[in-house]
Motif scaffolding. Sequence first.
Motif, PDB file in Angstrom:
ATOM      1  N   GLY A   1       0.806  -1.223   0.000  1.00  0.00           N
ATOM      2  CA  GLY A   1       0.000   0.000   0.000  1.00  0.00           C
ATOM      3  C   GLY A   1       0.835   1.267   0.000  1.00  0.00           C
ATOM      4  O   GLY A   1       0.482   2.254   0.648  1.00  0.00           O
ATOM      5  N   LEU A   2       1.955   1.256  -0.742  1.00  0.00           N
ATOM      6  CA  LEU A   2       2.819   2.431  -0.795  1.00  0.00           C
ATOM      7  C   LEU A   2       2.212   3.503  -1.691  1.00  0.00           C
ATOM      8  O   LEU A   2       1.420   3.219  -2.583  1.00  0.00           O
ATOM      9  N   ASP A   3       2.605   4.748  -1.441  1.00  0.00           N
ATOM     10  CA  ASP A   3       2.103   5.870  -2.239  1.00  0.00           C
ATOM     11  C   ASP A   3       2.837   6.007  -3.562  1.00  0.00           C
ATOM     12  O   ASP A   3       2.245   6.408  -4.566  1.00  0.00           O
ATOM     13  N   LYS A   4       4.128   5.717  -3.551  1.00  0.00           N
ATOM     14  CA  LYS A   4       4.888   5.793  -4.795  1.00  0.00           C
ATOM     15  C   LYS A   4       6.184   5.009  -4.666  1.00  0.00           C
ATOM     16  O   LYS A   4       6.599   4.636  -3.569  1.00  0.00           O
ATOM     17  N   ILE A   5       6.802   4.794  -5.815  1.00  0.00           N
ATOM     18  CA  ILE A   5       8.108   4.137  -5.882  1.00  0.00           C
ATOM     19  C   ILE A   5       9.061   5.085  -6.611  1.00  0.00           C
ATOM     20  O   ILE A   5       8.736   5.602  -7.682  1.00  0.00           O
ATOM     21  N   ILE A   6      10.231   5.299  -6.017  1.00  0.00           N
ATOM     22  CA  ILE A   6      11.280   6.085  -6.670  1.00  0.00           C
ATOM     23  C   ILE A   6      12.293   5.115  -7.280  1.00  0.00           C
ATOM     24  O   ILE A   6      12.867   4.284  -6.576  1.00  0.00           O
ATOM     25  N   PHE A   7      12.479   5.217  -8.588  1.00  0.00           N
ATOM     26  CA  PHE A   7      13.523   4.461  -9.278  1.00  0.00           C
ATOM     27  C   PHE A   7      14.791   5.305  -9.216  1.00  0.00           C
ATOM     28  O   PHE A   7      14.804   6.454  -9.647  1.00  0.00           O
ATOM     29  N   LEU A   8      15.852   4.729  -8.673  1.00  0.00           N
ATOM     30  CA  LEU A   8      17.049   5.485  -8.351  1.00  0.00           C
ATOM     31  C   LEU A   8      18.270   4.914  -9.065  1.00  0.00           C
ATOM     32  O   LEU A   8      18.955   4.039  -8.525  1.00  0.00           O
ATOM     33  N   PRO A   9      18.553   5.374 -10.286  1.00  0.00           N
ATOM     34  CA  PRO A   9      19.769   4.884 -10.961  1.00  0.00           C
ATOM     35  C   PRO A   9      21.009   5.350 -10.202  1.00  0.00           C
ATOM     36  O   PRO A   9      21.050   6.462  -9.686  1.00  0.00           O
ATOM     37  N   ASP A  10      22.007   4.472 -10.131  1.00  0.00           N
ATOM     38  CA  ASP A  10      23.230   4.848  -9.435  1.00  0.00           C
ATOM     39  C   ASP A  10      24.248   5.427 -10.413  1.00  0.00           C
ATOM     40  O   ASP A  10      24.235   5.119 -11.596  1.00  0.00           O
TER      41      ASP A  10
END
Length: 193
Positions: free
Chosen positions: A30-39
Amino acid sequence: MQHVGILGGTFNPPHIGHLMMADQVMSQLGLDKIIFLPDANPPHVDHKEAVPVLHRVEMVRRAIINHTNFDLGLMEVERGGISYTYDTVQQLVTEHPENKYYFIIGGDMVAYLPKWHRIDELVQLVQFVGVKRPNISQTSPYPIIWVNMPEVDISSTWIRKTLQNNGSVRYYVPDLVLQYIAEKRLYFNDRKK
């Protein structure tokens, strides 16, 4: 308070397995959003295999463009240098103390957590989420929330090798990502530097 998932990685290239993992974690927790984090420079990746970060960022942007709850995070890219999860999570918590963060990893990565940079401090800042994999132990000295997901045996390594051999990766990567790979001739043997 927002509940925010973090999916970090090299994304070399991003593929449907990444998107499916993010979607399942977001849905099940039930998360509000997902951050995709390229390194920028992952500490454990063969740099000869990774295309420049500009390309990887653009591929992630294209991969998530139609997902309203998926965001692109550029913190590690902007910071440059070797990317340590601790530094990134500490920055997120400092900038957005109102959020609760969930760091998503594949079940096979859980066994490596004791070797992570400043792991004992990191687990105080973020909740780890492990995506279950067959035949992978679900025991850890650290608190992990486990999420079920059908096994998807797709890897960026397989995609790169298939492209180098002129094979098809259609349906394994989003169409917009595949178009970008073809336009820029990424991963092909004739790749332009």
